[in-house]
Motif scaffolding. Structure first.
Motif, short mmCIF file in Angstrom:
data_model
loop_
_atom_site.label_atom_id
_atom_site.label_comp_id
_atom_site.label_asym_id
_atom_site.label_seq_id
_atom_site.Cartn_x
_atom_site.Cartn_y
_atom_site.Cartn_z
N ILE A 52 25.49 -76.14 -2.84
CA ILE A 52 24.22 -76.95 -2.90
C ILE A 52 22.94 -75.95 -2.78
O ILE A 52 21.97 -75.96 -3.55
CB ILE A 52 24.11 -77.69 -1.78
CG1 ILE A 52 25.25 -78.75 -2.03
CG2 ILE A 52 22.67 -78.53 -1.82
CD1 ILE A 52 25.49 -79.47 -3.06
N THR A 98 26.37 -83.97 -6.15
CA THR A 98 25.39 -83.35 -5.25
C THR A 98 24.68 -82.12 -5.72
O THR A 98 23.62 -81.84 -5.64
CB THR A 98 26.06 -83.12 -3.95
OG1 THR A 98 26.69 -84.22 -3.51
CG2 THR A 98 24.93 -82.91 -3.05
N ALA A 102 20.79 -81.46 -6.59
CA ALA A 102 19.94 -80.34 -5.92
C ALA A 102 19.29 -79.14 -7.06
O ALA A 102 18.24 -78.76 -6.87
CB ALA A 102 21.12 -79.47 -5.43
N ILE A 158 16.13 -81.07 -8.16
CA ILE A 158 15.02 -80.83 -7.13
C ILE A 158 14.48 -79.49 -7.13
O ILE A 158 13.22 -79.44 -6.82
CB ILE A 158 15.81 -81.25 -5.83
CG1 ILE A 158 16.16 -82.77 -5.61
CG2 ILE A 158 14.72 -80.92 -4.60
CD1 ILE A 158 16.95 -83.04 -4.50
N THR A 190 18.26 -78.09 1.77
CA THR A 190 19.58 -78.21 1.53
C THR A 190 20.48 -79.01 2.64
O THR A 190 21.59 -79.90 1.99
CB THR A 190 20.29 -76.58 1.41
OG1 THR A 190 19.72 -75.89 0.49
CG2 THR A 190 21.89 -76.75 1.18
N ILE A 245 20.05 -82.46 1.58
CA ILE A 245 20.74 -82.92 0.51
C ILE A 245 22.12 -83.30 0.84
O ILE A 245 23.01 -84.08 0.25
CB ILE A 245 20.49 -81.86 -0.80
CG1 ILE A 245 19.14 -81.82 -1.49
CG2 ILE A 245 21.48 -82.32 -1.84
CD1 ILE A 245 18.69 -80.95 -2.23
N GLY A 252 23.39 -86.78 -0.11
CA GLY A 252 24.69 -86.70 -1.29
C GLY A 252 25.68 -86.15 -0.86
O GLY A 252 27.02 -86.94 -1.52
#
Length: 345
Positions: free
Chosen positions: A99, A162, A166, A169, A281, A284, A288
């Motif tokens: 991620i 996920t 990431a 984002i 991170t 997330i 997720g």
């Protein structure tokens, strides 16, 4: 009599010889010099744009390569597991690395795609849309690679979704107006991630150095000191890389005759950026990747303790990197400034 004051034929002052100073000012304001001044003012406003991000394409390639390396290493670890239970546990352990790599890759690729747009136009919306599109492309490619090469189960879908989120984002973060700061954050974060992986070689010698023995307490104390050492060094590396990148951008601006060179707030944000990305991170992962973390924690009581401990350790590490990186970058920038006595001399 005809010339008496007040008479009909009295002599009147010659108004044509009278000069209105305001008229001269108005004519001067609309003269050629004013045109030159307006053009100079226009050039000055153009020079006030934020500093561009140097080496954005190279940074994007390095970040994408790091993401590919993390995806490959995670697949190798999961495929080498002898049981499904072990695969779930390994997937949960590898998720933070994937991620964070996707977040940095999305930001770096989005920056490389948005910089040409920023040089041609000042439309923030267009640059933001291009950066998000680039991050989305990175996320889709990463998710496709995971689906094609990983085992098709719930853990695969969680990692793929996920990772894609990431990357998107990260692309959104790259749409910020100051490209040099985004580039510094991405470069410093990438260097920090590489250091954390390389630091694993020194963990066992450091455990012995910090007095790890047969007792549980000695192991806990040694692990704590190893974690603090890693976080401190990672923060120093993050701050140093952020300072170096912004210094590079500043020299490029000065060389090109610009005036919007990065100042100390940019160094503060860039130094703290890697720590902020590590905290993002973690957010997330906990949103997720919650299903994968819960699945791994449900395997046994030891796995539950391990997942909780790892999550706390990641947050602590991110905070250390944030503050140490910000302090390092600002102090390094401050040392480059001349004192008032030197300026007067």
């Amino acid at each position: 009599m005809s010339n008496e004051p007040g008479g009909p034929t009295a002599a009147r002052p010659d108004q044509s010889d009278t000069v209105d100073p305001r008229a001269d000012d108005r004519s001067a304001a609309t003269g050629p010099d004013a045109d030159d001044q307006s053009e100079a003012a226009g050039d000055h406003s153009g020079a006030g744009r934020p500093a561009p991000a140097p080496g954005a394409t190279v940074l994007a390639l390095l970040a994408a390569g790091w993401l590919a390396a993390m995806l490959w290493s995670t697949r190798e670890a999961i495929s080498s597991a002898t049981a499904g239970v072990t695969a779930v546990s390994l997937s949960a352990f590898a998720l933070p690395g994937v991620i964070s790599a996707a977040l940095v890759a999305g930001a770096a690729v989005g920056l490389a795609a948005g910089e040409p747009v920023a040089r041609r136009t000042e439309r923030v919306t267009l640059r933001f849309a291009v950066a998000i599109g680039a991050g989305l492309l990175v996320g889709l490619l990463a998710a496709l690679a995971i689906d094609l090469t990983y085992a098709g189960d719930v853990t695969t879908r969680t990692i793929a979704g996920t990772t894609a989120a990431a990357a998107v984002i990260g692309g959104a973060l790259a749409g910020a107006r100051n490209g040099a700061v985004v580039g510094a954050v991405a470069a410093a974060a990438l260097g920090t991630l590489v250091f954390v992986v390389a630091f694993s070689v020194a963990r066992d010698p450091l455990f012995n150095l910090f007095g790890a023995g047969d007792s549980q307490q000695s192991l806990v104390n040694a692990a704590s000191w190893v974690s603090r050492t890693e976080s401190l060094l990672a923060g120093l590396i993050a701050g140093g890389l952020a300072f170096g990148y912004l210094t590079w951008a500043r020299r490029r601006v000065v060389r090109d005759g610009g005036e919007a060179a990065p100042r100390w707030p940019a160094y503060l944000v860039a130094g703290a950026g890697p720590g902020l990305l590590l905290l993002l991170t973690e957010v997330i992962i906990r949103i997720g990747g919650r299903s994968l973390i819960d699945l791994a924690a449900a395997l046994s009581e030891a796995d539950a303790v391990a997942q909780t401990s790892l999550g706390t350790s990641r947050v602590d590490n991110a905070i250390w990197v944030l503050f140490v990186g910000a302090l390092t970058a600002v102090v390094s920038f401050g040392r480059t400034l001349s004192s008032p006595a030197d300026d007067e001399a």
